[in-house]
Scaffold this motif. Structure first.
Motif, PDB file in Angstrom:
ATOM      1  N   VAL A 122       0.869  -1.166   0.000  1.00 34.47           N
ATOM      2  CA  VAL A 122       0.000   0.000   0.000  1.00 34.47           C
ATOM      3  C   VAL A 122       0.918   1.232   0.000  1.00 34.47           C
ATOM      4  O   VAL A 122       2.049   1.171   0.490  1.00 34.47           O
ATOM      5  CB  VAL A 122      -0.955  -0.033   1.225  1.00 34.47           C
ATOM      6  CG1 VAL A 122      -0.210   0.161   2.526  1.00 34.47           C
ATOM      7  CG2 VAL A 122      -2.067   0.958   1.088  1.00 34.47           C
ATOM      8  N   ASP A 123       0.453   2.327  -0.592  1.00 34.01           N
ATOM      9  CA  ASP A 123       1.240   3.561  -0.622  1.00 34.01           C
ATOM     10  C   ASP A 123       0.956   4.398   0.615  1.00 34.01           C
ATOM     11  O   ASP A 123      -0.210   4.615   0.964  1.00 34.01           O
ATOM     12  CB  ASP A 123       0.894   4.406  -1.857  1.00 34.01           C
ATOM     13  CG  ASP A 123       1.334   3.751  -3.148  1.00 34.01           C
ATOM     14  OD1 ASP A 123       2.234   2.894  -3.102  1.00 34.01           O
ATOM     15  OD2 ASP A 123       0.783   4.104  -4.208  1.00 34.01           O
ATOM     16  N   VAL A 124       2.012   4.869   1.265  1.00 32.81           N
ATOM     17  CA  VAL A 124       1.866   5.787   2.383  1.00 32.81           C
ATOM     18  C   VAL A 124       2.602   7.069   1.999  1.00 32.81           C
ATOM     19  O   VAL A 124       3.828   7.070   1.868  1.00 32.81           O
ATOM     20  CB  VAL A 124       2.428   5.216   3.699  1.00 32.81           C
ATOM     21  CG1 VAL A 124       2.194   6.202   4.839  1.00 32.81           C
ATOM     22  CG2 VAL A 124       1.812   3.862   4.017  1.00 32.81           C
ATOM     23  N   GLN A 125       1.832   8.125   1.768  1.00 31.16           N
ATOM     24  CA  GLN A 125       2.420   9.432   1.469  1.00 31.16           C
ATOM     25  C   GLN A 125       2.624  10.180   2.779  1.00 31.16           C
ATOM     26  O   GLN A 125       1.757  10.153   3.654  1.00 31.16           O
ATOM     27  CB  GLN A 125       1.492  10.253   0.580  1.00 31.16           C
ATOM     28  CG  GLN A 125       1.351   9.725  -0.812  1.00 31.16           C
ATOM     29  CD  GLN A 125       0.460  10.627  -1.660  1.00 31.16           C
ATOM     30  OE1 GLN A 125      -0.135  11.591  -1.185  1.00 31.16           O
ATOM     31  NE2 GLN A 125       0.381  10.310  -2.934  1.00 31.16           N
ATOM     32  N   THR A 126       3.779  10.829   2.913  1.00 29.46           N
ATOM     33  CA  THR A 126       4.071  11.609   4.111  1.00 29.46           C
ATOM     34  C   THR A 126       4.549  12.984   3.707  1.00 29.46           C
ATOM     35  O   THR A 126       5.202  13.146   2.668  1.00 29.46           O
ATOM     36  CB  THR A 126       5.154  10.942   4.990  1.00 29.46           C
ATOM     37  OG1 THR A 126       6.339  10.780   4.215  1.00 29.46           O
ATOM     38  CG2 THR A 126       4.709   9.614   5.527  1.00 29.46           C
TER      39      THR A 126
END
Length: 138
Positions: free
Chosen positions: A75-79
Protein backbone atom coordinates in the motif's frame (compact mmCIF):
# COMPACT_ATOMS: atom_id res chain seq x y z
CA UNK A 1 6.20 21.13 -1.85
CA UNK A 2 7.08 17.47 -2.10
CA UNK A 3 5.51 14.40 -0.60
CA UNK A 4 7.48 11.34 0.34
CA UNK A 5 6.18 7.99 -0.90
CA UNK A 6 6.74 4.78 1.03
CA UNK A 7 5.56 1.47 -0.47
CA UNK A 8 4.51 -0.41 2.66
CA UNK A 9 4.20 -4.19 2.53
CA UNK A 10 1.16 -5.77 4.17
CA UNK A 11 1.84 -8.74 6.42
CA UNK A 12 -0.44 -11.71 6.82
CA UNK A 13 -0.32 -11.16 10.59
CA UNK A 14 -1.68 -7.60 10.13
CA UNK A 15 -5.18 -8.79 9.27
CA UNK A 16 -7.98 -9.61 11.63
CA UNK A 17 -10.42 -12.53 11.42
CA UNK A 18 -12.44 -10.69 8.75
CA UNK A 19 -9.46 -10.38 6.38
CA UNK A 20 -9.03 -6.63 6.84
CA UNK A 21 -5.97 -4.88 8.21
CA UNK A 22 -6.32 -4.39 11.95
CA UNK A 23 -6.28 -0.81 13.21
CA UNK A 24 -3.12 -1.27 15.29
CA UNK A 25 -1.14 -2.33 12.20
CA UNK A 26 -1.62 1.19 10.84
CA UNK A 27 0.65 2.57 13.57
CA UNK A 28 3.45 0.31 12.31
CA UNK A 29 2.81 1.46 8.74
CA UNK A 30 3.00 5.10 9.84
CA UNK A 31 6.20 4.44 11.79
CA UNK A 32 7.83 2.75 8.80
CA UNK A 33 6.82 5.61 6.49
CA UNK A 34 8.04 8.23 8.99
CA UNK A 35 11.39 6.47 9.42
CA UNK A 36 11.71 6.19 5.64
CA UNK A 37 11.07 9.94 5.37
CA UNK A 38 13.55 10.85 8.12
CA UNK A 39 16.27 8.27 7.34
CA UNK A 40 17.90 10.34 4.58
CA UNK A 41 17.76 13.32 6.94
CA UNK A 42 19.58 11.39 9.68
CA UNK A 43 22.95 12.04 8.12
CA UNK A 44 25.50 10.89 10.62
CA UNK A 45 28.49 13.15 10.84
CA UNK A 46 30.55 12.90 14.01
CA UNK A 47 30.61 16.68 14.29
CA UNK A 48 26.94 17.44 13.49
CA UNK A 49 24.62 14.41 13.49
CA UNK A 50 21.06 15.27 12.42
CA UNK A 51 18.17 13.85 14.44
CA UNK A 52 20.64 12.35 16.86
CA UNK A 53 18.92 9.99 19.27
CA UNK A 54 15.76 9.78 17.16
CA UNK A 55 12.73 11.98 17.69
CA UNK A 56 10.03 10.90 20.12
CA UNK A 57 6.33 10.68 19.29
CA UNK A 58 4.10 13.10 21.17
CA UNK A 59 0.76 12.37 19.50
CA UNK A 60 -0.90 10.18 16.83
CA UNK A 61 -4.29 10.65 15.23
CA UNK A 62 -5.75 8.30 12.63
CA UNK A 63 -8.98 8.59 10.67
CA UNK A 64 -10.00 5.31 9.03
CA UNK A 65 -11.82 5.93 5.75
CA UNK A 66 -12.54 2.39 4.50
CA UNK A 67 -11.37 -1.15 5.27
CA UNK A 68 -8.05 -2.20 3.81
CA UNK A 69 -8.37 -5.82 2.74
CA UNK A 70 -5.23 -7.93 2.99
CA UNK A 71 -3.50 -8.61 -0.33
CA UNK A 72 -0.01 -9.54 -1.57
CA UNK A 73 0.92 -6.08 -2.88
CA UNK A 74 2.04 -3.04 -0.87
CA UNK A 75 0.00 0.00 0.00
CA UNK A 76 1.24 3.56 -0.62
CA UNK A 77 1.87 5.79 2.38
CA UNK A 78 2.42 9.43 1.47
CA UNK A 79 4.07 11.61 4.11
CA UNK A 80 4.68 15.33 4.34
CA UNK A 81 5.31 17.98 6.98
CA UNK A 82 2.42 20.28 7.92
CA UNK A 83 3.93 22.16 10.83
CA UNK A 84 7.45 23.07 11.91
CA UNK A 85 7.90 24.61 15.33
CA UNK A 86 11.03 25.27 17.32
CA UNK A 87 10.97 21.85 18.99
CA UNK A 88 8.13 19.96 17.27
CA UNK A 89 7.27 18.65 13.82
CA UNK A 90 3.85 17.53 12.57
CA UNK A 91 3.86 14.89 9.85
CA UNK A 92 0.68 14.02 7.95
CA UNK A 93 -0.02 10.81 6.05
CA UNK A 94 -2.37 9.27 3.52
CA UNK A 95 -2.61 5.49 3.23
CA UNK A 96 -3.75 4.85 -0.34
CA UNK A 97 -3.93 2.52 -3.28
CA UNK A 98 -4.39 4.63 -6.39
CA UNK A 99 -7.55 6.69 -5.79
CA UNK A 100 -8.66 4.55 -2.84
CA UNK A 101 -8.00 6.32 0.45
CA UNK A 102 -7.89 3.97 3.44
CA UNK A 103 -6.73 6.33 6.18
CA UNK A 104 -5.42 9.79 6.94
CA UNK A 105 -3.20 10.37 9.93
CA UNK A 106 -1.00 12.84 11.74
CA UNK A 107 1.95 12.44 14.09
CA UNK A 108 3.63 15.08 16.22
CA UNK A 109 7.28 14.36 16.97
CA UNK A 110 9.97 16.18 18.90
CA UNK A 111 13.73 15.87 18.56
CA UNK A 112 14.93 14.50 21.86
CA UNK A 113 18.13 14.89 23.84
CA UNK A 114 18.40 11.53 25.60
CA UNK A 115 21.36 12.63 27.73
CA UNK A 116 19.36 15.55 29.16
CA UNK A 117 16.08 13.61 29.17
CA UNK A 118 14.08 16.31 27.37
CA UNK A 119 13.10 17.57 23.94
CA UNK A 120 15.47 19.89 22.15
CA UNK A 121 15.14 22.49 19.41
CA UNK A 122 15.44 21.60 15.75
CA UNK A 123 18.79 22.58 14.30
CA UNK A 124 18.89 24.93 11.32
CA UNK A 125 20.04 22.01 9.15
CA UNK A 126 17.17 19.75 10.29
CA UNK A 127 14.68 22.53 9.70
CA UNK A 128 16.02 23.22 6.20
CA UNK A 129 15.77 19.54 5.25
CA UNK A 130 12.22 19.21 6.62
CA UNK A 131 11.09 22.36 4.83
CA UNK A 132 11.46 20.47 1.55
CA UNK A 133 8.37 18.48 2.60
CA UNK A 134 6.43 21.37 4.15
CA UNK A 135 2.83 21.76 2.94
CA UNK A 136 -0.04 23.68 4.49
CA UNK A 137 -2.53 21.39 6.30
CA UNK A 138 -5.66 20.54 4.31
Amino acid sequence: MARHLYRCPLRWADMDMYGVINNVAYLRYLEEARRDLLAPLAIVDDENPLFRGDPVVIRHTIDYKQPLVYRDRPVDVQTWVTQLQAAMVTIDYQVKDGDKLFATASTVIAPFNHDAGRPRRLTAEERALLEKYLEAPA
